[in-house]
Design a protein around this motif. Structure first.
Motif, PDB file in Angstrom:
ATOM      1  N   GLY A  64       0.826  -1.208   0.000  1.00 11.37           N
ATOM      2  CA  GLY A  64       0.000   0.000   0.000  1.00 11.37           C
ATOM      3  C   GLY A  64       0.849   1.242   0.000  1.00 11.37           C
ATOM      4  N   ASN A  65       0.197   2.399  -0.176  1.00 10.96           N
ATOM      5  CA  ASN A  65       0.914   3.673  -0.141  1.00 10.96           C
ATOM      6  C   ASN A  65       1.998   3.755  -1.221  1.00 10.96           C
ATOM      7  N   ASN A  66       1.782   3.065  -2.353  1.00 10.85           N
ATOM      8  CA  ASN A  66       2.717   3.042  -3.503  1.00 10.85           C
ATOM      9  C   ASN A  66       4.051   2.359  -3.192  1.00 10.85           C
ATOM     10  N   ILE A  67       4.062   1.489  -2.180  1.00  9.47           N
ATOM     11  CA  ILE A  67       5.310   0.838  -1.762  1.00  9.47           C
ATOM     12  C   ILE A  67       5.180  -0.684  -1.876  1.00  9.47           C
ATOM     13  N   SER A  95      -1.427  -4.512  -5.224  1.00  9.75           N
ATOM     14  CA  SER A  95      -1.241  -4.114  -3.824  1.00  9.75           C
ATOM     15  C   SER A  95      -2.500  -4.342  -3.004  1.00  9.75           C
ATOM     16  N   ASP A  97      -3.995  -2.390  -1.063  1.00 10.01           N
ATOM     17  CA  ASP A  97      -4.950  -1.281  -1.116  1.00 10.01           C
ATOM     18  C   ASP A  97      -5.269  -0.874  -2.558  1.00 10.01           C
ATOM     19  N   SER A  99      -3.299   0.247  -4.712  1.00 12.34           N
ATOM     20  CA  SER A  99      -2.469   1.331  -5.241  1.00 12.34           C
ATOM     21  C   SER A  99      -1.353   0.779  -6.111  1.00 12.34           C
ATOM     22  N   LEU A 129       8.655   2.179   7.745  1.00 18.02           N
ATOM     23  CA  LEU A 129       7.575   2.575   6.850  1.00 18.02           C
ATOM     24  C   LEU A 129       6.301   2.975   7.594  1.00 18.02           C
ATOM     25  N   ASP A 132       5.394   8.126   9.200  1.00 16.61           N
ATOM     26  CA  ASP A 132       4.966   8.957   8.067  1.00 16.61           C
ATOM     27  C   ASP A 132       6.057   9.897   7.597  1.00 16.61           C
ATOM     28  N   VAL A 135       8.482   7.978   5.390  1.00 15.11           N
ATOM     29  CA  VAL A 135       7.889   7.712   4.084  1.00 15.11           C
ATOM     30  C   VAL A 135       7.881   8.986   3.235  1.00 15.11           C
ATOM     31  N   GLU A 136       7.486  10.090   3.852  1.00 14.92           N
ATOM     32  CA  GLU A 136       7.441  11.361   3.138  1.00 14.92           C
ATOM     33  C   GLU A 136       8.841  11.736   2.642  1.00 14.92           C
ATOM     34  N   LYS A 139       9.931   9.611  -0.292  1.00 13.62           N
ATOM     35  CA  LYS A 139       9.155   9.927  -1.497  1.00 13.62           C
ATOM     36  C   LYS A 139       9.651  11.227  -2.137  1.00 13.62           C
TER      37      LYS A 139
END
Length: 154
Positions: A64-67, A95, A97, A99, A129, A132, A135-136, A139
């Motif tokens: 999820g979250n593009n990971i 994924s 989710d 994503s 991960l 937040d 992760v930010e 990214k």
């Protein structure tokens, strides 16, 4: 949670790839297998690639979250390690989710993993991960050296 190994034990500058141009999950895994081979982490890119794809068939590694955190447990692995890649486009990854994925942590795990290095590596990556801010920052950052610093700061 205290681990006796850290993310920094498993990553080097050579294994941070920014702006990869894979067009599919399979292509991404193949490209990363080739880089791990070139960097001496594995001794057989094709065998490792097959082991990772076999693992993908069991259950998705798109968290999820593009990971995604794909991994291969393989006799072709010389050194337990992971390679981090940011793909320039979003990839279909089934994924959890739904994503698409552009951030990939591919773990290379030795077949005879007596010390359960991969669980430590996975725990460490998963734990980071959940943060937040971490992760930010991965990214946003596109400089390999700066990404390495993000991974190695505790």
């Amino acid at each position: 949670m205290v681990h006796d190994s850290k993310m920094s034990d498993f990553i080097t500058n050579d294994n941070i790839i920014v702006g990869m141009n894979a067009r599919s999950r399979e292509e991404a895994i193949k490209q990363l297998s080739n880089i791990l081979h070139k960097n001496g982490i594995i001794n057989d890119a094709e065998a490792f690639n097959q082991d990772v794809l076999a693992r993908e068939k069991q259950s998705t590694t798109g968290i999820g979250n593009n990971i995604a955190i794909p991994h291969g447990k393989s006799s072709s692995v010389n050194i337990p390690s992971f390679i981090f890649a940011k793909n320039s486009s979003l990839l279909e990854w089934d994924s959890l989710d739904g994503s698409k994925v552009d951030i990939i942590f591919l773990m290379a795990i030795q077949e005879k993993d007596e010390r359960n290095e991969h669980l430590k590596m996975l725990a460490d990556i998963s734990e980071r991960l959940m943060d937040d801010q971490f992760v930010e920052s991965i990214k946003k950052e596109n400089n390999a050296q700066k990404l390495l610093e993000i991974f190695t700061e505790q």
